[in-house]
Structures are given as C-alpha cells and as structure tokens.
Design a protein around this motif. Structure first.
Motif, short mmCIF file in Angstrom:
data_model
loop_
_atom_site.label_atom_id
_atom_site.label_comp_id
_atom_site.label_asym_id
_atom_site.label_seq_id
_atom_site.Cartn_x
_atom_site.Cartn_y
_atom_site.Cartn_z
N LEU A 1 39.28 28.24 30.63
CA LEU A 1 38.99 29.66 30.44
C LEU A 1 37.57 29.88 29.94
CD1 LEU A 1 42.34 30.98 28.89
CD2 LEU A 1 41.53 31.20 31.26
N GLY A 2 37.08 28.95 29.14
CA GLY A 2 35.70 29.05 28.67
C GLY A 2 34.71 28.99 29.81
N VAL A 3 34.92 28.06 30.74
CA VAL A 3 34.04 27.94 31.90
C VAL A 3 34.16 29.17 32.79
CG1 VAL A 3 33.58 26.62 34.01
CG2 VAL A 3 34.02 25.43 31.85
N LEU A 4 35.40 29.66 32.98
CA LEU A 4 35.60 30.87 33.77
C LEU A 4 34.89 32.06 33.15
CD1 LEU A 4 39.31 31.00 35.05
CD2 LEU A 4 37.21 30.57 36.35
N THR A 5 34.88 32.11 31.82
CA THR A 5 34.19 33.21 31.13
C THR A 5 32.71 33.22 31.46
OG1 THR A 5 35.79 33.21 29.31
CG2 THR A 5 33.64 34.20 28.87
N LEU A 6 32.08 32.04 31.49
CA LEU A 6 30.66 31.95 31.85
C LEU A 6 30.44 32.42 33.28
CD1 LEU A 6 29.74 28.51 30.23
CD2 LEU A 6 29.28 30.80 29.32
N GLU A 7 31.30 31.97 34.19
CA GLU A 7 31.16 32.38 35.59
C GLU A 7 31.39 33.89 35.73
OE1 GLU A 7 33.82 30.13 38.01
OE2 GLU A 7 33.00 28.18 37.40
N TYR A 8 32.37 34.41 35.02
CA TYR A 8 32.71 35.83 35.09
C TYR A 8 31.56 36.69 34.58
CZ TYR A 8 35.52 40.07 34.21
OH TYR A 8 36.02 41.36 34.19
N ARG A 9 31.00 36.33 33.44
CA ARG A 9 29.90 37.12 32.87
C ARG A 9 28.66 37.08 33.76
NH1 ARG A 9 30.23 35.67 26.35
NH2 ARG A 9 32.15 36.87 25.95
N HIS A 10 28.42 35.92 34.35
CA HIS A 10 27.27 35.82 35.25
C HIS A 10 27.47 36.71 36.48
CE1 HIS A 10 23.88 34.01 37.36
NE2 HIS A 10 24.68 33.82 38.41
N ALA A 11 28.68 36.71 37.02
CA ALA A 11 28.96 37.51 38.22
C ALA A 11 29.01 39.00 37.92
CB ALA A 11 30.29 37.06 38.84
N LEU A 12 29.31 39.37 36.68
CA LEU A 12 29.38 40.79 36.32
C LEU A 12 28.04 41.50 36.44
CD1 LEU A 12 31.71 41.16 33.18
CD2 LEU A 12 32.09 42.03 35.50
N ALA A 13 26.96 40.74 36.44
CA ALA A 13 25.62 41.35 36.53
C ALA A 13 25.46 42.16 37.80
CB ALA A 13 24.55 40.26 36.45
N ASP A 14 26.21 41.83 38.84
CA ASP A 14 26.10 42.52 40.13
C ASP A 14 27.27 43.47 40.38
OD1 ASP A 14 23.74 41.08 40.74
OD2 ASP A 14 24.96 39.37 41.40
N VAL A 15 28.06 43.75 39.34
CA VAL A 15 29.25 44.58 39.51
C VAL A 15 29.17 45.80 38.60
CG1 VAL A 15 31.76 44.67 39.26
CG2 VAL A 15 30.66 42.61 40.16
#
Length: 237
Positions: free
Chosen positions: A108-122
């Motif tokens: 979940l920690g790794v997913l959080t990093l991926e999620y926050r990075h992807a949120l920049a375009d959402v």
C-alpha cells in the motif's frame, strides 16, 4: 540449530491450508451465484470506495486461481511445517500474520506513491468519476488512478515469502533442489536471489498484476522480526 521434520503437518500449517482452500472454494461457488467475495474480502487501496479495514486481514486468505493457491500452499507446506516444528504453533502463527500484514503495508505504501504521482494529471471531477466507477467495479484501462482505485489485492504470498525468508535465516546452508534448472542451491542464496528478483521486477514493472513489493514486504518484516526475537530472547524458541 537442529530440528526434526514433521511426518505430519503441524496444526497451524494444516489449518492455514484448510482455511485458504475453503475460502477459495467458497469464493468460486459464490461467484456462480453472482456474489463477488473478491470485492468484499480483497484488499483495496484506502482511497477506494471499496476499502474496508477488515480487508487488511481477509485478503491473505483469498486467491485468484488454482495455480495461485497451489504454489502458495505448497510453499507453506514445504517450509512452514519446518518453522512451526522449531518455533511452536503460537510463534509461527504470529510470524505468519505479521509478515502478511507487513507485506500489505509495503504494498500500500508503494501504491500510495504511484497514486500521488498519477494524481498530478487528474482533476477533482475526474477523480470523483473514477471513484464512482470503482464503486461499480469498473475502471478506465491504462489510467493508473482508476486502476488503483478498482483493483483488489489477494493472496498469501506476502506471508509465504516471509516464511521463505525465515527458513533461509534458520537453515542457510540447507540445499534446495530447483525445478528450473534442476540444480541444488543453498537456502541462503535462494532467498537472496528471490529477493533481488522481486526488487528488480517491482521497479521495472510498475502496475504489474503481481504485487512484487508485497513479497518484499513479507521478507522485510520477517527479517526484522527474527532479528528482534534473537536479540530479546535467551533462546530462539
């Protein structure tokens, strides 16, 4: 350290295998009636509308396919029965659950990093739309945010990798016979090699259907747990 391999499965390993097989069968049977237990018991990302706290525990008993559950239960039988014969049922069960939860935490920690990075375009409206789709079990293929919100994680692999790590630490010079290629290898080298492979795959294949960092999380938590037990006990038992 000496141990006597159990001729029969010790109680915790036996019951864990039975529970996992029971969950798998019930999940497939209920699926035929339109009830999706993966949706209820698989581990969703905390930002998903499908996330429930109990999923941190229940996802460890869910498996997606016969191959998935077979290889996990085979490894649990092969290595877990040895560790339980050394540690006893209580300590072994504690180790299994902690490494499974630790695997979920790193994943979940790794997913959080991926999620926050992807949120920049959402945008906010788009995010709300993705969450509405996730609640219906739908997602936008190729969109990281949408896929993270919709895809549950299942399997005992994190705990199984913790057990593999534990076996390698307790019996580092025990020779294991590989299937491919069919050559013997010491347990310590097998564990190190597997850990390096999972790290490489995790870094090179983000968004993979295999939770490589969950596997690493199980190994990492298993390592520190054994080190803690060794440091704070006069005997390892």
């Amino acid at each position: 350290m000496n141990y006597r391999p159990a001729l029969n499965m010790p109680p915790v390993v036996k019951n864990l295998i039975l529970v996992n097989v029971l969950f798998f069968l019930v999940t497939k049977i209920m699926g035929q009636t339109g009830t999706d237990l993966y949706h209820l018991l698989g581990l969703y990302f905390p930002a998903s509308p499908n996330f429930r706290l109990h999923q941190l525990f229940t996802h460890m008993f869910m498996h997606g396919s016969i191959g998935h559950i077979f290889f996990n239960m085979f490894a649990l039988y092969m290595f877990g029965r040895v560790l339980e014969s050394v540690w006893g049922p209580k300590r072994f069960l504690t180790f299994y659950l902690v490494t499974g939860l630790g695997a979920a935490a790193l994943h979940l920690g790794v997913l959080t990093l991926e999620y926050r990075h992807a949120l920049a375009d959402v945008g906010v409206d788009q995010l709300n739309y993705f969450k509405e789709l996730a609640a219906q079990g739908k997602y936008i293929p190729g969109n990281t945010v949408s896929e993270i919100l919709t895809t549950p994680t299942v399997g005992a692999s994190g705990a199984v990798f913790g057990i593999l790590l534990g076996f390698g630490m307790l019996f580092p010079n025990t020779e294991l016979m590989l299937l491919f290629p069919p050559i013997p290898i010491k347990a310590k080298y097998f564990v190190i090699g597997y850990g390096v492979l999972e790290l490489v795959l995790g870094l090179s294949q983000p968004g993979s259907n295999v939770a490589h960092f969950a596997h690493l999380g199980g190994m990492l938590f298993g390592y520190f747990m054994i080190r803690y037990w060794n440091k704070n006990s006069n005997t390892f038992y």
